[in-house]
Design a protein around this motif. Structure first.
Motif, PDB file in Angstrom:
ATOM      1  N   TYR A   2     -16.020 -22.986 -29.132  1.00  0.00           N
ATOM      2  CA  TYR A   2     -17.227 -22.663 -29.887  1.00  0.00           C
ATOM      3  C   TYR A   2     -17.026 -21.342 -30.633  1.00  0.00           C
ATOM      4  CZ  TYR A   2     -19.055 -26.284 -26.886  1.00  0.00           C
ATOM      5  OH  TYR A   2     -19.249 -27.486 -26.247  1.00  0.00           O
ATOM      6  N   PRO A   3     -16.826 -21.402 -31.949  1.00  0.00           N
ATOM      7  CA  PRO A   3     -16.551 -20.184 -32.717  1.00  0.00           C
ATOM      8  C   PRO A   3     -17.784 -19.290 -32.832  1.00  0.00           C
ATOM      9  CG  PRO A   3     -16.765 -22.057 -34.185  1.00  0.00           C
ATOM     10  CD  PRO A   3     -16.794 -22.608 -32.794  1.00  0.00           C
ATOM     11  N   LYS A   4     -17.529 -17.983 -32.748  1.00  0.00           N
ATOM     12  CA  LYS A   4     -18.612 -17.007 -32.835  1.00  0.00           C
ATOM     13  C   LYS A   4     -18.132 -15.803 -33.639  1.00  0.00           C
ATOM     14  CE  LYS A   4     -21.668 -14.190 -29.905  1.00  0.00           C
ATOM     15  NZ  LYS A   4     -21.408 -12.934 -30.642  1.00  0.00           N
ATOM     16  N   ILE A   5     -18.936 -15.405 -34.622  1.00  0.00           N
ATOM     17  CA  ILE A   5     -18.592 -14.223 -35.404  1.00  0.00           C
ATOM     18  C   ILE A   5     -18.856 -12.983 -34.555  1.00  0.00           C
ATOM     19  CG2 ILE A   5     -20.863 -14.038 -36.484  1.00  0.00           C
ATOM     20  CD1 ILE A   5     -19.402 -13.140 -39.065  1.00  0.00           C
ATOM     21  N   LYS A   6     -17.932 -12.038 -34.580  1.00  0.00           N
ATOM     22  CA  LYS A   6     -18.058 -10.850 -33.747  1.00  0.00           C
ATOM     23  C   LYS A   6     -19.201  -9.954 -34.231  1.00  0.00           C
ATOM     24  CE  LYS A   6     -13.207 -10.676 -32.286  1.00  0.00           C
ATOM     25  NZ  LYS A   6     -11.967  -9.859 -32.267  1.00  0.00           N
ATOM     26  N   SER A   7     -19.736  -9.185 -33.311  1.00  0.00           N
ATOM     27  CA  SER A   7     -20.949  -8.410 -33.586  1.00  0.00           C
ATOM     28  C   SER A   7     -20.737  -7.281 -34.590  1.00  0.00           C
ATOM     29  CB  SER A   7     -21.506  -7.828 -32.284  1.00  0.00           C
ATOM     30  OG  SER A   7     -20.564  -6.959 -31.671  1.00  0.00           O
ATOM     31  N   THR A   8     -19.504  -6.844 -34.784  1.00  0.00           N
ATOM     32  CA  THR A   8     -19.249  -5.758 -35.742  1.00  0.00           C
ATOM     33  C   THR A   8     -18.954  -6.277 -37.148  1.00  0.00           C
ATOM     34  OG1 THR A   8     -16.924  -5.691 -35.081  1.00  0.00           O
ATOM     35  CG2 THR A   8     -18.433  -4.150 -33.988  1.00  0.00           C
ATOM     36  N   ASN A  32     -16.806 -17.707 -50.494  1.00  0.00           N
ATOM     37  CA  ASN A  32     -17.593 -18.568 -51.367  1.00  0.00           C
ATOM     38  C   ASN A  32     -18.822 -19.039 -50.593  1.00  0.00           C
ATOM     39  OD1 ASN A  32     -16.919 -20.946 -49.830  1.00  0.00           O
ATOM     40  ND2 ASN A  32     -14.981 -21.097 -50.972  1.00  0.00           N
ATOM     41  N   ASP A  33     -19.705 -19.745 -51.252  1.00  0.00           N
ATOM     42  CA  ASP A  33     -20.972 -20.105 -50.617  1.00  0.00           C
ATOM     43  C   ASP A  33     -20.786 -21.055 -49.439  1.00  0.00           C
ATOM     44  OD1 ASP A  33     -22.084 -18.502 -52.527  1.00  0.00           O
ATOM     45  OD2 ASP A  33     -23.080 -20.109 -53.639  1.00  0.00           O
ATOM     46  N   VAL A  34     -19.819 -21.967 -49.546  1.00  0.00           N
ATOM     47  CA  VAL A  34     -19.571 -22.905 -48.448  1.00  0.00           C
ATOM     48  C   VAL A  34     -19.029 -22.169 -47.231  1.00  0.00           C
ATOM     49  CG1 VAL A  34     -18.223 -24.911 -47.695  1.00  0.00           C
ATOM     50  CG2 VAL A  34     -19.198 -24.858 -49.997  1.00  0.00           C
ATOM     51  N   GLN A  35     -18.088 -21.268 -47.447  1.00  0.00           N
ATOM     52  CA  GLN A  35     -17.547 -20.472 -46.338  1.00  0.00           C
ATOM     53  C   GLN A  35     -18.650 -19.653 -45.669  1.00  0.00           C
ATOM     54  OE1 GLN A  35     -14.605 -18.367 -48.620  1.00  0.00           O
ATOM     55  NE2 GLN A  35     -12.941 -19.739 -48.009  1.00  0.00           N
ATOM     56  N   THR A  36     -19.586 -19.150 -46.478  1.00  0.00           N
ATOM     57  CA  THR A  36     -20.705 -18.391 -45.932  1.00  0.00           C
ATOM     58  C   THR A  36     -21.565 -19.263 -45.030  1.00  0.00           C
ATOM     59  OG1 THR A  36     -20.732 -16.961 -47.882  1.00  0.00           O
ATOM     60  CG2 THR A  36     -22.728 -17.017 -46.527  1.00  0.00           C
ATOM     61  N   GLU A  37     -21.816 -20.496 -45.470  1.00  0.00           N
ATOM     62  CA  GLU A  37     -22.602 -21.420 -44.650  1.00  0.00           C
ATOM     63  C   GLU A  37     -21.903 -21.714 -43.333  1.00  0.00           C
ATOM     64  OE1 GLU A  37     -23.279 -24.851 -47.025  1.00  0.00           O
ATOM     65  OE2 GLU A  37     -24.711 -23.879 -48.369  1.00  0.00           O
ATOM     66  N   VAL A  38     -20.587 -21.876 -43.385  1.00  0.00           N
ATOM     67  CA  VAL A  38     -19.821 -22.146 -42.163  1.00  0.00           C
ATOM     68  C   VAL A  38     -19.929 -20.966 -41.203  1.00  0.00           C
ATOM     69  CG1 VAL A  38     -17.496 -22.459 -41.224  1.00  0.00           C
ATOM     70  CG2 VAL A  38     -18.225 -23.779 -43.220  1.00  0.00           C
ATOM     71  N   LEU A  39     -19.736 -19.759 -41.708  1.00  0.00           N
ATOM     72  CA  LEU A  39     -19.845 -18.591 -40.842  1.00  0.00           C
ATOM     73  C   LEU A  39     -21.254 -18.443 -40.279  1.00  0.00           C
ATOM     74  CD1 LEU A  39     -17.742 -15.730 -42.476  1.00  0.00           C
ATOM     75  CD2 LEU A  39     -17.255 -17.037 -40.417  1.00  0.00           C
ATOM     76  N   SER A  41     -23.004 -20.670 -39.205  1.00  0.00           N
ATOM     77  CA  SER A  41     -23.120 -21.593 -38.072  1.00  0.00           C
ATOM     78  C   SER A  41     -22.268 -21.159 -36.890  1.00  0.00           C
ATOM     79  CB  SER A  41     -22.714 -23.011 -38.502  1.00  0.00           C
ATOM     80  OG  SER A  41     -23.580 -23.512 -39.499  1.00  0.00           O
ATOM     81  N   CYS A  42     -21.517 -20.088 -37.071  1.00  0.00           N
ATOM     82  CA  CYS A  42     -20.628 -19.617 -35.999  1.00  0.00           C
ATOM     83  C   CYS A  42     -21.393 -18.695 -35.051  1.00  0.00           C
ATOM     84  CB  CYS A  42     -19.416 -18.900 -36.588  1.00  0.00           C
ATOM     85  SG  CYS A  42     -18.300 -19.989 -37.486  1.00  0.00           S
ATOM     86  N   THR A  43     -22.319 -19.286 -34.326  1.00  0.00           N
ATOM     87  CA  THR A  43     -23.165 -18.544 -33.395  1.00  0.00           C
ATOM     88  C   THR A  43     -22.661 -18.638 -31.962  1.00  0.00           C
ATOM     89  OG1 THR A  43     -24.566 -20.482 -33.086  1.00  0.00           O
ATOM     90  CG2 THR A  43     -25.197 -18.931 -34.834  1.00  0.00           C
ATOM     91  N   GLY A  44     -21.609 -19.437 -31.753  1.00  0.00           N
ATOM     92  CA  GLY A  44     -21.129 -19.674 -30.398  1.00  0.00           C
ATOM     93  C   GLY A  44     -21.829 -20.830 -29.720  1.00  0.00           C
ATOM     94  N   THR A  45     -22.764 -21.461 -30.441  1.00  0.00           N
ATOM     95  CA  THR A  45     -23.491 -22.610 -29.882  1.00  0.00           C
ATOM     96  C   THR A  45     -23.008 -23.930 -30.466  1.00  0.00           C
ATOM     97  OG1 THR A  45     -25.212 -22.393 -31.569  1.00  0.00           O
ATOM     98  CG2 THR A  45     -25.549 -21.203 -29.501  1.00  0.00           C
ATOM     99  N   ASN A  46     -22.211 -23.872 -31.540  1.00  0.00           N
ATOM    100  CA  ASN A  46     -21.739 -25.076 -32.226  1.00  0.00           C
ATOM    101  C   ASN A  46     -20.223 -25.199 -32.128  1.00  0.00           C
ATOM    102  OD1 ASN A  46     -24.405 -25.644 -33.458  1.00  0.00           O
ATOM    103  ND2 ASN A  46     -23.982 -23.804 -34.669  1.00  0.00           N
ATOM    104  N   VAL A  86     -26.268 -15.309 -32.313  1.00  0.00           N
ATOM    105  CA  VAL A  86     -26.860 -14.814 -33.549  1.00  0.00           C
ATOM    106  C   VAL A  86     -25.749 -14.383 -34.497  1.00  0.00           C
ATOM    107  CG1 VAL A  86     -28.344 -13.052 -34.598  1.00  0.00           C
ATOM    108  CG2 VAL A  86     -28.944 -14.028 -32.376  1.00  0.00           C
ATOM    109  N   VAL A  87     -25.926 -14.655 -35.787  1.00  0.00           N
ATOM    110  CA  VAL A  87     -24.998 -14.205 -36.816  1.00  0.00           C
ATOM    111  C   VAL A  87     -25.705 -13.190 -37.694  1.00  0.00           C
ATOM    112  CG1 VAL A  87     -23.664 -14.885 -38.846  1.00  0.00           C
ATOM    113  CG2 VAL A  87     -23.688 -16.355 -36.834  1.00  0.00           C
TER     114      VAL A  87
END
Length: 284
Positions: A2-8, A32-39, A41-46, A86-87
């Motif tokens: 489950y990918p998650k963007i780091k808090s920093t 780009n906008d698609v990459q932004t949408e993917v990130l 969703s990287c909350t660690g829940t998906n 949370v992202v």
């Protein structure tokens, strides 16, 4: 996984101009906008498959992009879903405010001959925003997705809450990029705290000559010695860390120093500063 963007790391910008911002190094990576949408969703829940289905993308494409984000240190994987992920995702709208410059005080302990703000500066600073008001300002800048914050004055080290302002900015995902100072207000406890943050904050320090005769003609008696002491203390305090604060020296050309720029260069080289900026006075 489950990918998650780091808090920093923060996703900032607006549609057509998003970027990932690293609050530890101040680095920016365009998205780009698609990459932004993917990130987003990287909350660690998906899972990767779930993110792909959500955005109509192949799982392999999602995995490839996230692999690059892992290399940047932006994304990490959890073995089980995170309950409340949370992202830090920008909700800003165009036109985007990337950077804010804050003249934090009208107070200054000097009366420099070449100061373009001198008519507006006072020994007291009764008109300054309070600590509470500055925090309100910072919260608004956070909502606007501002990435970088510059502190100036007057002399910002005259504010008793300067440390609190800096810490509050970082807590809201805003990097304090530069602090402009004359280097004569020796609050070394605050300098130590700033260096301990381990971030590449720039100290832009005013020094107008390689000797007291040159510098103090502009800034007042004894100021050369005080500024050199500040620079030397900062150099010793910041250490050798990769994300250490940077030291930039700002010099205004005037009748007593324009013939000795070589001496100024040699002085700054011996000290080991990172950059030297030379300018003509604005009010000449």
């Amino acid at each position: 996984m489950y990918p998650k963007i780091k808090s920093t790391f923060y996703v900032k910008g607006v549609a057509g101009g998003y970027f990932v911002f690293d609050l530890d190094t101040f680095a920016e990576y365009p998205l780009n906008d698609v990459q932004t949408e993917v990130l987003g969703s990287c909350t660690g829940t998906n899972s990767i498959d779930e993110i792909g289905r959500k955005h109509n993308l192949l799982s392999s494409d999602v995995a490839g992009f996230l692999g690059e984000m892992v290399k940047l240190g932006c994304v990490e994987y959890a073995s089980i879903p995170v309950r409340h992920g949370v992202v830090n995702l920008s909700t800003a709208v165009a036109p985007y405010l990337h950077e804010a410059h804050f003249d934090s005080t009208t107070g200054c302990n000097l009366h420099c001959l070449t100061c373009y703000q001198e008519p507006y500066l006072y020994k007291t600073s009764a008109t300054d925003l309070s600590s509470t008001e500055v925090k309100v300002l910072l919260r608004q800048l956070t909502k606007l997705g501002v990435a970088r914050f510059i502190l100036s004055g007057g002399e910002p080290f005259l504010r008793r809450d300067i440390e609190e302002i800096i810490v509050s900015a970082f807590a809201g995902g805003i990097a304090v990029q530069t602090i402009f100072t004359n280097g004569t207000v020796h609050r070394f406890d605050v300098v130590r705290t700033i260096c301990a943050l381990g971030r590449p904050i720039t100290f832009a320090i005013s020094l107008d000559g390689s000797s007291p005769n040159e510098n103090d003609y502009i800034r007042g008696a004894g100021r050369f010695k005080q500024t050199i002491q500040f620079i030397e203390h900062l150099l010793a305090e910041r250490g050798e860390s990769i994300s250490r604060p940077r030291i930039v020296i700002d010099t205004v050309i005037h009748p007593r120093n324009f013939r000795s720029l070589r001496s100024m260069y040699e002085l700054l080289s011996r000290l080991g500063v990172d950059r030297w900026r030379v300018a003509l006075p604005r009010n000449q």
